[in-house]
Design an enzyme around this catalytic site. Structure first.
Site, PDB file in Angstrom:
ATOM      1  N   ASN A   1       0.863  -1.176   0.000  1.00 28.30           N
ATOM      2  CA  ASN A   1       0.000   0.000   0.000  1.00 28.30           C
ATOM      3  C   ASN A   1       0.899   1.227   0.000  1.00 28.30           C
ATOM      4  OD1 ASN A   1      -2.395  -1.559   0.213  1.00 28.30           O
ATOM      5  ND2 ASN A   1      -2.123  -1.730   2.426  1.00 28.30           N
TER       6      ASN A   1
ATOM      7  N   GLN B   1      -2.364   2.851   3.218  1.00 27.60           N
ATOM      8  CA  GLN B   1      -1.153   2.738   4.040  1.00 27.60           C
ATOM      9  C   GLN B   1      -1.374   3.439   5.380  1.00 27.60           C
ATOM     10  OE1 GLN B   1       2.499   4.213   2.263  1.00 27.60           O
ATOM     11  NE2 GLN B   1       3.756   3.416   3.935  1.00 27.60           N
TER      12      GLN B   1
ATOM     13  N   VAL C   1       1.005   2.554   8.197  1.00 29.53           N
ATOM     14  CA  VAL C   1       2.342   2.647   8.808  1.00 29.53           C
ATOM     15  C   VAL C   1       3.293   3.143   7.725  1.00 29.53           C
ATOM     16  CG1 VAL C   1       4.234   1.395   9.896  1.00 29.53           C
ATOM     17  CG2 VAL C   1       1.861   0.789  10.456  1.00 29.53           C
TER      18      VAL C   1
ATOM     19  N   HIS D   1       6.694  -1.424   3.595  1.00 30.35           N
ATOM     20  CA  HIS D   1       6.490  -2.833   3.942  1.00 30.35           C
ATOM     21  C   HIS D   1       5.683  -3.510   2.852  1.00 30.35           C
ATOM     22  CE1 HIS D   1       3.167  -0.509   5.691  1.00 30.35           C
ATOM     23  NE2 HIS D   1       2.392  -1.554   5.447  1.00 30.35           N
TER      24      HIS D   1
ATOM     25  N   HIS E   1       3.108  -6.695   2.352  1.00 25.60           N
ATOM     26  CA  HIS E   1       2.278  -7.713   2.998  1.00 25.60           C
ATOM     27  C   HIS E   1       2.446  -9.010   2.213  1.00 25.60           C
ATOM     28  CE1 HIS E   1      -0.373  -4.869   5.351  1.00 25.60           C
ATOM     29  NE2 HIS E   1       0.043  -4.032   4.409  1.00 25.60           N
TER      30      HIS E   1
HETATM   31  P1  5GP Z   1      -0.607  -0.789   5.987  1.00 27.21           P
HETATM   32  O1  5GP Z   1      -2.062  -0.548   6.330  1.00 27.21           O
HETATM   33  O2  5GP Z   1       0.245   0.415   6.346  1.00 27.21           O
HETATM   34  O3  5GP Z   1      -0.366  -1.279   4.591  1.00 27.21           O
HETATM   35  O4  5GP Z   1      -0.157  -2.001   6.911  1.00 27.21           O
HETATM   36  C1  5GP Z   1       0.269  -1.850   8.217  1.00 27.21           C
HETATM   37  C2  5GP Z   1       0.141  -3.193   8.874  1.00 27.21           C
HETATM   38  O5  5GP Z   1       0.932  -3.192  10.045  1.00 27.21           O
HETATM   39  C3  5GP Z   1      -1.293  -3.550   9.292  1.00 27.21           C
HETATM   40  O6  5GP Z   1      -1.684  -4.764   8.654  1.00 27.21           O
HETATM   41  C4  5GP Z   1      -1.193  -3.684  10.812  1.00 27.21           C
HETATM   42  O7  5GP Z   1      -1.997  -4.744  11.320  1.00 27.21           O
HETATM   43  C5  5GP Z   1       0.287  -3.940  11.032  1.00 27.21           C
HETATM   44  N1  5GP Z   1       0.816  -3.454  12.293  1.00 27.21           N
HETATM   45  C6  5GP Z   1       0.639  -2.215  12.836  1.00 27.21           C
HETATM   46  N2  5GP Z   1       1.293  -2.108  14.004  1.00 27.21           N
HETATM   47  C7  5GP Z   1       1.909  -3.305  14.214  1.00 27.21           C
HETATM   48  C8  5GP Z   1       2.743  -3.807  15.261  1.00 27.21           C
HETATM   49  O8  5GP Z   1       3.057  -3.139  16.242  1.00 27.21           O
HETATM   50  N3  5GP Z   1       3.189  -5.081  15.128  1.00 27.21           N
HETATM   51  C9  5GP Z   1       2.860  -5.865  14.049  1.00 27.21           C
HETATM   52  N4  5GP Z   1       3.344  -7.112  14.028  1.00 27.21           N
HETATM   53  N5  5GP Z   1       2.075  -5.420  13.043  1.00 27.21           N
HETATM   54  C10 5GP Z   1       1.605  -4.160  13.130  1.00 27.21           C
END
Ligand code: 5GP
Ligand code: ZN
Length: 112
Positions: free
Chosen positions: A85, A92, A94, A98, A100
């Site tokens: 993302n 997105q 975080v 990254h 997934h």
């Molecule tokens: P995004 O939405 O930015 O593509 O994905 C961020 C991902 O990070 C989400 O799927 C969320 O569940 C995961 N995530 C957020 N904080 C943490 C954390 O502290 N530890 C782990 N293992 N995953 C996290």
């Protein structure tokens, strides 16, 4: 980045279930899995999002993809889906690059 949650995981300040790591990358289980297997592959170096990468980051991106392969092998995943993302408008949340890695269940349904 001091407060970035994934930098903190990479520094070992926040616990995570790590399934693969090397000098430049870390792969760990998502805290809120969206599939039977849901891993996150990150570079240790802070990059906010894919679109911030340029030619000088080619090695980082290549190493991240290879870390995905090695994590998939370690988890004995033959088939998996990779999602990045890029930006809040794409979901997105975080802002540390990254990928997934999703697998298990019925992954044959195509999104695109
Ligand atoms: P995004 O939405 O930015 O593509 O994905 C961020 C991902 O990070 C989400 O799927 C969320 O569940 C995961 N995530 C957020 N904080 C943490 C954390 O502290 N530890 C782990 N293992 N995953 C996290
Ligand atoms: Zn970070």
């Amino acid at each position: 980045m001091e407060s970035c949650v994934f930098c903190r995981i990479a520094r070992g300040e926040i616990p995570a279930e790590v399934v693969y790591e090397d000098a430049g990358n870390l792969v760990f289980r998502d805290i809120k899995p969206a599939a039977p297997v849901h891993l996150l592959a990150i570079p240790r170096r802070h990059v906010a999002r894919l679109a911030d990468c340029s030619g000088k980051d080619a090695d980082l991106l290549a190493a991240l993809f290879l870390a995905v392969n090695r994590a998939a092998a370690a988890e004995k995943l033959r088939d998996f889906r990779l999602i990045v993302n890029n930006g809040a408008g794409a979901g997105q949340t975080v802002f540390h690059l990254h990928a997934h890695i999703l697998a298990g269940g019925n992954m044959s349904e195509k999104l695109l």
